[in-house]
Write an enzyme that holds these catalytic residues in place. Sequence first.
Site, mmCIF file in Angstrom:
data_model
loop_
_atom_site.group_PDB
_atom_site.id
_atom_site.type_symbol
_atom_site.label_atom_id
_atom_site.label_comp_id
_atom_site.label_asym_id
_atom_site.label_seq_id
_atom_site.Cartn_x
_atom_site.Cartn_y
_atom_site.Cartn_z
ATOM 1 N N SER A 443 0.926 -1.193 0.118
ATOM 2 C CA SER A 443 0.027 0.030 0.049
ATOM 3 C C SER A 443 0.848 1.163 -0.042
ATOM 4 O O SER A 443 1.730 1.351 -0.915
ATOM 5 C CB SER A 443 -0.911 -0.087 1.367
ATOM 6 O OG SER A 443 -1.845 0.759 1.200
ATOM 7 N N ASP A 495 -8.720 -4.595 -6.230
ATOM 8 C CA ASP A 495 -8.170 -3.612 -5.201
ATOM 9 C C ASP A 495 -8.505 -2.253 -5.691
ATOM 10 O O ASP A 495 -7.963 -1.983 -6.773
ATOM 11 C CB ASP A 495 -6.942 -3.935 -4.806
ATOM 12 C CG ASP A 495 -6.007 -3.275 -3.713
ATOM 13 O OD1 ASP A 495 -6.760 -2.308 -3.336
ATOM 14 O OD2 ASP A 495 -4.865 -3.703 -3.424
#
Length: 668
Positions: A443, A495
Amino acid sequence: MPGMVLFGRRWSLASDDLVFPGSFELFLRVLWWIASLTLYLMHRRKLDCPGGVLLSTYLIVLLVLLAVIIGIVLAIVCVSMRGTICNPGPRKSMSKLLYIRLALFLPEMVWASLGAAWVAKGIQCDRTVVIGIIATVIVSWIVIAATMVTIVFVFDPLGGKMAPYPPCIPEHLDSNSSNHLLTGLRTAAKSVWETRVQCCCCCIGQDDNTRVAFSSTADLFSTYFSDTDLVPSDIAAGFTLLHQQQDKISHSREPSEVVTHTPGQPQETELDAEVENCHHYMPFSPVCSPWPVCVLNSSRVELCRTGNNFCRGRDIEYDAVEGDEHHCHFASILKTTGLQYRDFIHVSFHDKVYELPFIVVLDHRKESVVVAVRGTMSLQDVLTDLSAESENLELDIELQDCVAHKGIAQAARYIYRRLVNDGILSQAFSVAPEYRLVVVGHSLGAGAAALLAIMLRGAYPQVRAYAFSPPRGLLSKSLFEYSKDFVVSLILGMDVIPRLSVANMEDLKRRILRVIANCNKPKYKILLHGCWYSVFGGSPDNFPTELDEGNQGALTQPLLGEQTLLTRCSPGYCSGDSPLDSPKYPTLYPPGRIIHLEEEGGSGRFGCCSAAQYRARWAHETEFSKILIGPKMLIDHMPDVMIRALDRVVADRTACVSCPGQGGSNVP
């Protein structure tokens, strides 16, 4: 639709937002009215006690008042059901009904106060009657308090300055006057957003970096919402429609329309190797997380016991652990990685805005020095994420336009200074000089890892980076192409983070406006059907995503309904313009080459990852140039979900090594 204008100011509430709260209040009021009527009819003969006349009067007036309120609320719900998001005409009487409803709060408050005062006098009547009246008084004040809280939530601090939103700048203003007016509005909007961000992050310290991050975040939000007149429920309805529209297009696509590509043997071999590397390095990415997160992600119960033992009594012999006073975090890292004390060169849990936790360890299996950067786990990290302006990077490479995400670039620069200036990497390579350097992260940490690898490549030409679920808005085009030689990004399913950038958010806003403008269903039906579809599935054809005459191509054209949801901030405004189309927010790209783990078939709307089947393939960055809406857009970002998906992919590919036909189908 545009927010309602009441009392001369705009509110963050549309006239079609009152169906659900109105229905709930209607249900509550009807039950309350029935209970009060039952209480009065069953016990009216017992009200001949001292003070009973007051209680009888209270109940009778309460019944009349509740009946009037029920009638008004019923009218509000019925009117709120009319029209569509972009057609508020059938709801033009809503403001008058709301004025009447709000006016009824005055006698309700007065009567609730009188009821409380009369009961407090200690009236000697039947205990059941007294308790019943006390209950009605309590319910009255609960409803009034809930209404006050709702008013606070729907209050728009900018409503007095921007209500009603003007369709254009007044013609009598010259350019200087209009620019002055717009500057004042933008300054006010930024100030409001900065106050909101500070309230949300009130528990973190205030230093120079934090104040800069507050300003950057407020500037991003105020700019993003400056040209629209949407309320939160409009955005929710837009998400619902986009989700169904995506599924409808996907279901209607012919198999021949699905573009597949079977790579050559060298590419497939390289894919196998990189998937295996990702599988090996992925567990390093979340190990800088706080120890409770590691415990939650671990299937071993003894981790809790071991972590507590470390926290209670053991003195860490290493002086390389930073920011972990009780050694709980470090204990969890030891258990989750299976590494030894001697394998850790440096562990930092120091966490501030633009300063991320990281570890440096020796990986003897792959003969590498691993630098793992933690992802978003705190409010400080969120502020780093939201500092989405771009800034130039000073690199010793011959490239033009070396631009990157400001917040992530500063975080990478901080880690670079720690690694190089503090001699952490020198210490690591003095222990294992033959090892290669690998940088990993998930991330936010993935973006920082990719930028860190770019910064370190001059001194360490063999550096490799594995970015798991990196943000899309990270690198300029030239840096994106440059990073393909040594950075691999891994993205799972739908995602949202690898699809998240300022440009994609602007595209999402336009898509929401267009799909709302094209939909001819009322908002409450959109939301009800959307909730059912998200939870239980079904055919998207049965839901309100269809366009008039089935014209899907109309979504690319500006519509009158879309224009009503836009705030034209200048005389030269057109629907294609955007306040985010500025040098401050250029188009940015994800790092390196991309491996996409696609789900094959389905595992339910919120299916468990362990039951899903995935395939790995090389993907182009353009496949992630649009934000997808779906139940798994957030779930697929979780580190533990990605680890389980990688476990399944590696197991399947290993099992198919001796089956070329099956193995080839796994890599389209």
